[in-house]
Design a protein around this motif. Structure first.
Motif, PDB file in Angstrom:
ATOM      1  N   LYS A 155       0.844  -1.208   0.000  1.00 62.47           N
ATOM      2  CA  LYS A 155       0.000   0.000   0.000  1.00 62.47           C
ATOM      3  C   LYS A 155       0.878   1.257   0.000  1.00 62.47           C
ATOM      4  O   LYS A 155       0.609   2.204  -0.745  1.00 62.47           O
ATOM      5  CB  LYS A 155      -0.872  -0.046   1.252  1.00 62.47           C
ATOM      6  N   HIS A 379       5.876  -2.335   9.259  1.00 55.06           N
ATOM      7  CA  HIS A 379       5.095  -2.898  10.358  1.00 55.06           C
ATOM      8  C   HIS A 379       3.613  -2.943   9.967  1.00 55.06           C
ATOM      9  O   HIS A 379       3.127  -2.059   9.267  1.00 55.06           O
ATOM     10  CB  HIS A 379       5.274  -1.997  11.577  1.00 55.06           C
ATOM     11  N   TRP A 380       2.910  -3.970  10.438  1.00 57.57           N
ATOM     12  CA  TRP A 380       1.485  -4.083  10.091  1.00 57.57           C
ATOM     13  C   TRP A 380       0.688  -2.888  10.594  1.00 57.57           C
ATOM     14  O   TRP A 380      -0.320  -2.537  10.009  1.00 57.57           O
ATOM     15  CB  TRP A 380       0.882  -5.380  10.637  1.00 57.57           C
ATOM     16  N   ARG A 381       1.141  -2.287  11.694  1.00 53.05           N
ATOM     17  CA  ARG A 381       0.362  -1.147  12.224  1.00 53.05           C
ATOM     18  C   ARG A 381       0.306  -0.006  11.212  1.00 53.05           C
ATOM     19  O   ARG A 381      -0.631   0.789  11.217  1.00 53.05           O
ATOM     20  CB  ARG A 381       0.985  -0.651  13.531  1.00 53.05           C
ATOM     21  N   LEU A 382       1.309   0.053  10.331  1.00 51.49           N
ATOM     22  CA  LEU A 382       1.340   1.135   9.355  1.00 51.49           C
ATOM     23  C   LEU A 382       0.308   0.926   8.244  1.00 51.49           C
ATOM     24  O   LEU A 382       0.021   1.847   7.488  1.00 51.49           O
ATOM     25  CB  LEU A 382       2.745   1.271   8.763  1.00 51.49           C
ATOM     26  N   PHE A 383      -0.252  -0.279   8.157  1.00 53.75           N
ATOM     27  CA  PHE A 383      -1.323  -0.490   7.185  1.00 53.75           C
ATOM     28  C   PHE A 383      -2.480   0.459   7.475  1.00 53.75           C
ATOM     29  O   PHE A 383      -3.175   0.899   6.570  1.00 53.75           O
ATOM     30  CB  PHE A 383      -1.817  -1.943   7.249  1.00 53.75           C
ATOM     31  N   TYR A 384      -2.682   0.739   8.758  1.00 54.11           N
ATOM     32  CA  TYR A 384      -3.833   1.565   9.163  1.00 54.11           C
ATOM     33  C   TYR A 384      -3.431   3.008   9.484  1.00 54.11           C
ATOM     34  O   TYR A 384      -4.225   3.743  10.062  1.00 54.11           O
ATOM     35  CB  TYR A 384      -4.508   0.949  10.381  1.00 54.11           C
ATOM     36  N   GLN A 385      -2.198   3.384   9.178  1.00 52.19           N
ATOM     37  CA  GLN A 385      -1.811   4.751   9.548  1.00 52.19           C
ATOM     38  C   GLN A 385      -1.614   5.621   8.319  1.00 52.19           C
ATOM     39  O   GLN A 385      -1.595   5.143   7.207  1.00 52.19           O
ATOM     40  CB  GLN A 385      -0.534   4.726  10.396  1.00 52.19           C
TER      41      GLN A 385
ATOM     42  N   ASP B 104     -13.710   0.924  10.822  1.00 50.83           N
ATOM     43  CA  ASP B 104     -12.454   1.463  10.317  1.00 50.83           C
ATOM     44  C   ASP B 104     -11.462   1.546  11.482  1.00 50.83           C
ATOM     45  O   ASP B 104     -11.685   2.284  12.441  1.00 50.83           O
ATOM     46  CB  ASP B 104     -12.720   2.853   9.724  1.00 50.83           C
ATOM     47  N   MET B 105     -10.367   0.777  11.415  1.00 56.73           N
ATOM     48  CA  MET B 105      -9.433   0.681  12.543  1.00 56.73           C
ATOM     49  C   MET B 105      -8.330   1.749  12.522  1.00 56.73           C
ATOM     50  O   MET B 105      -7.432   1.723  13.363  1.00 56.73           O
ATOM     51  CB  MET B 105      -8.793  -0.716  12.563  1.00 56.73           C
ATOM     52  N   HIS B 106      -8.391   2.681  11.575  1.00 57.20           N
ATOM     53  CA  HIS B 106      -7.325   3.698  11.522  1.00 57.20           C
ATOM     54  C   HIS B 106      -7.177   4.430  12.845  1.00 57.20           C
ATOM     55  O   HIS B 106      -6.080   4.678  13.313  1.00 57.20           O
ATOM     56  CB  HIS B 106      -7.598   4.699  10.396  1.00 57.20           C
ATOM     57  N   TYR B 109      -5.161   2.297  15.360  1.00 58.78           N
ATOM     58  CA  TYR B 109      -3.728   2.085  15.093  1.00 58.78           C
ATOM     59  C   TYR B 109      -2.929   3.382  15.083  1.00 58.78           C
ATOM     60  O   TYR B 109      -1.707   3.362  15.244  1.00 58.78           O
ATOM     61  CB  TYR B 109      -3.554   1.321  13.787  1.00 58.78           C
ATOM     62  N   LYS B 110      -3.626   4.491  14.893  1.00 59.87           N
ATOM     63  CA  LYS B 110      -2.942   5.777  14.878  1.00 59.87           C
ATOM     64  C   LYS B 110      -2.151   5.993  16.177  1.00 59.87           C
ATOM     65  O   LYS B 110      -1.118   6.652  16.197  1.00 59.87           O
ATOM     66  CB  LYS B 110      -4.026   6.855  14.686  1.00 59.87           C
ATOM     67  N   LEU B 112      -0.880   3.535  18.111  1.00 62.99           N
ATOM     68  CA  LEU B 112       0.046   2.431  18.424  1.00 62.99           C
ATOM     69  C   LEU B 112       1.294   2.603  17.568  1.00 62.99           C
ATOM     70  O   LEU B 112       1.258   2.389  16.360  1.00 62.99           O
ATOM     71  CB  LEU B 112      -0.603   1.089  18.092  1.00 62.99           C
ATOM     72  N   SER B 113       2.394   2.925  18.189  1.00 64.63           N
ATOM     73  CA  SER B 113       3.614   3.167  17.422  1.00 64.63           C
ATOM     74  C   SER B 113       4.158   1.868  16.841  1.00 64.63           C
ATOM     75  O   SER B 113       4.195   0.836  17.515  1.00 64.63           O
ATOM     76  CB  SER B 113       4.669   3.798  18.319  1.00 64.63           C
ATOM     77  N   ALA B 114       4.607   1.941  15.604  1.00 62.80           N
ATOM     78  CA  ALA B 114       5.248   0.781  14.971  1.00 62.80           C
ATOM     79  C   ALA B 114       6.652   0.564  15.535  1.00 62.80           C
ATOM     80  O   ALA B 114       7.291  -0.444  15.250  1.00 62.80           O
ATOM     81  CB  ALA B 114       5.307   0.977  13.459  1.00 62.80           C
ATOM     82  N   GLU B 145      -4.900  -6.256  19.638  1.00 65.39           N
ATOM     83  CA  GLU B 145      -5.219  -5.019  18.912  1.00 65.39           C
ATOM     84  C   GLU B 145      -6.623  -5.071  18.307  1.00 65.39           C
ATOM     85  O   GLU B 145      -6.842  -4.692  17.166  1.00 65.39           O
ATOM     86  CB  GLU B 145      -4.131  -4.769  17.842  1.00 65.39           C
TER      87      GLU B 145
END
Lengths: 385, 230
Positions: A155, A379-385, B104-106, B109-110, B112-114, B145
């Motif tokens: 993405k 990181h997977w968390r960045l999929f949603y950021q 929408d999970m944005h 996750y916003k 939660l730091s990677a 999560e």
């Protein structure tokens, strides 16, 4: 650059979207449900060393060990890297040891033999009557987070990912695929998408997709039951040292232990009911390796359909190779513009994508090398950021 | 086999808008989970029904929704354990619906730091008797999560300014694992989006499906914050 349409938002589609985006293609992916909601997220979470296949399926074993070391480098946050043990409980297991060890070494899989006392020192929950154990580079993966890292990276590199968007039709003009008809479940409407090449990456659903284009593919759904019990009983993956069979693996993950698995052949990947009798059978078999399994509360049980390559009802499904392949339907069916990738395992998702993207490069006349083996994933968390 | 009714919150932008409940009757076996029930409805009655799911064993966290008013994972909620009928399913609170039960999970996750590690040293099944020349066994963090705690929190639906319980629990885990980052992490926890918003309602800990107990992490962050300012 050419517009490549990928059907299927499982692990294969995720890795392929990443690979193609990295090579510079315009990528659109369509998944009929939530991303990773088919077979991918639902496996027991084993990152294969390949040892399970070394004796009877060395091609799959070599693919696994190669990808095992690559995924450790590019997605370490989605792996519990604690190795695995193959435990011998009976004389027949001991008799299998020699061919097993030789086959592993021939495939490039490192094996270290531990005495029963050494194995119990590492894993106190093992059956105290074990004869010995072999340590191998198995690991636990998060079956959802690891492929989501491929999606996150794809993405970020421009791939367009559409979930809840089902391919309802394949447009063909003069023997050439020109695009697809999509039904969007979010907006409740249909629309067309044009593309230069269409890739069928739908795993156990590959037959259903190819049927839309009036062709057949040699893939058969091979469902299996998996069970979790509500305690982490070991840190290492525990396998039975015997030929591949049912109920011979325990994959620890977080605070759970996942037990696998059974295998049968089905005609339809949808609507497979969970055969509840498999649960007891798997628990009983796994308890031979780790007796505490049978005293631990059941946490959940579910099934998922593997995409078995070339399976036929008459085959012993355990003997069907777990390798993968991709097909140019121009060569198979005289239909230009459609490629299918199928077979394989969660462990080999990146290699499946690489081989398919290589084929796409040949078909489009592009000389673009695969770069995914060296590229650390986001990181997977960045999929949603 | 018994027959149950699932009363499901339906929403599709410009189609089922405003949202409305729809009843589905289905026959279920003993031990079937709510997620299996949803799968059965989608297969047999309405393929346009939208919900998230992946692992079916409380590892991915995608199937969190409100079941009879309480945040749960549909995959590990047996239908037979739910006393109230019909079984009412609504999406998590505080998140936008993308369709039916899909949120929408944005927003989640916003916060939660990677950069915060998802791995910790394994505490199961207790210290090994083996010589520890090998590196320690590792495992994933407890938090999957799923967003249940953020939905249940009385503050997060009201204010997007609050990081929320899951992020603070993860922040505290990171603090324990990486003491060198303490100054930055405590400053974030004590900052304008941090622990000051928490009303200690403890709803987060009550609904967490994997026993993270975010409220304990928040209380510990408060103690650490007070100590560091003294």
């Amino acid at each position: 650059m050419e517009h490549i349409i990928i059907i299927g938002g499982g692990g294969t589609g995720a890795a392929l979207a990443h690979d193609l985006a990295l090579r510079g293609f315009k990528v659109s992916l369509f998944e009929k449900g939530e991303l990773l909601s088919g077979t991918t997220g639902r496996h027991h979470g084993l990152l294969h060393s390949g040892a399970r296949y070394a004796v009877h399926d060395p091609t799959a074993a070599q693919e696994c060990i190669a990808e095992n070391s690559i995924l450790r480098r590019i997605a370490p946050q989605a792996l519990e890297q604690n190795d695995g043990l193959f435990v011998a409980l009976e004389e027949t297991d001991m008799a299998y040891r020699r061919v097993f060890v030789e086959s592993c070494r021939a495939c490039g899989i490192s094996v270290r033999q531990l005495s029963a006392a050494e194995a119990l020192g590492l894993e106190p929950a093992l059956n105290p009557n074990l004869k010995l154990a072999l340590q191998l580079p198995d690991a636990t993966m998060d079956a959802w987070r690891l492929p989501l890292q491929f999606f996150a990276t794809a993405k970020a590199n421009g791939a367009e990912l559409h979930s809840f968007a089902e391919v309802r039709g394949i447009h063909v003009r003069s023997g050439r695929v020109t695009g697809v008809r999509i039904f969007d479940y979010k907006k409740h409407r249909e629309y067309d998408v044009r593309g230069d090449l269409l890739v069928n990456a739908t795993g156990a659903w590959a037959g259903k997709i190819c049927a839309l284009a009036g062709i057949q593919v040699p893939v058969q759904p091979g469902p299996g039951v998996m069970v979790t019990v509500n305690a982490r009983l070991t840190n290492m993956v525990i396998n039975r040292l015997h030929p591949a069979g049912e109920g011979d693996i325990i994959v620890p993950q977080r605070k759970l232990s996942a037990l696998g698995t059974s295998l049968w052949l089905a005609n339809d990947p949808d609507g497979i009911a969970l055969p509840r009798d498999h649960i007891r059978r798997i628990i009983g078999l796994c308890a031979q390796m780790v007796p505490a399994v049978k005293d631990t509360p059941l946490h959940s049980a579910w099934c998922a359909a593997r995409p078995l390559l070339g399976g036929r009802k008459a085959d012993d499904p355990q003997k069907i190779s777990r390798t993968f392949d991709c097909y140019d339907h121009k060569e198979r069916d005289n239909l230009e513009g459609l490629v299918s990738v199928m077979g394989g395992k969660a462990t080999t998702l990146r290699a499946m994508a690489a081989k398919t993207a290589d084929l796409i490069c040949r078909k489009t006349g592009r000389d673009l090398p695969c770069r995914t083996a060296a590229q650390k994933l986001l990181h997977w968390r960045l999929f949603y950021q | 086999m018994q027959t149950v009714t699932f009363r499901i919150w339906r929403f599709k932008a410009a189609q089922i808008d405003p949202p409305q409940f729809q009843d589905f009757k289905l026959s279920v076996e003993a031990n079937m989970s709510v997620l299996e029930g949803l799968e059965k409805i989608r297969q047999e009655q309405d393929q346009t029904l939208m919900y998230r799911h992946s692992c079916h064993h409380a590892s991915c966290g995608t199937c969190a929704c409100k079941i009879n008013g309480r945040e749960r994972l549909a995959c590990i909620t047996p239908i037979k354990d739910l006393p109230a009928r019909p079984i009412t399913l609504t999406p998590l609170d505080g998140f936008a619906s993308l369709g039916d039960l899909v949120v929408d999970m944005h927003r989640f996750y916003k916060n939660l730091s990677a950069d915060w590690s998802y791995l910790r040293e394994s505490d199961h099944p207790g210290p090994s008797r083996a010589p520890r020349e090998v590196k320690p066994f590792m495992r994933f963090e407890n938090c999957v999560e799923c967003g249940a705690c953020v939905s249940a929190c009385p503050v997060t639906p009201e204010s997007e300014k609050f990081m929320g319980p899951a992020a603070l629990a993860a922040l505290h885990d990171e603090l324990e694992k990486s003491p060198a980052k303490a100054a930055d992490l405590l400053s974030l926890a004590g900052g304008s989006r941090g622990v000051r918003w928490c009303k200690s309602a403890l709803r987060c800990s009550q609904v967490c499906p994997t026993a993270v107990y975010p409220a304990r992490h928040i209380a510990e962050l408060r103690r650490r914050g007070e100590r560091s300012t003294k």
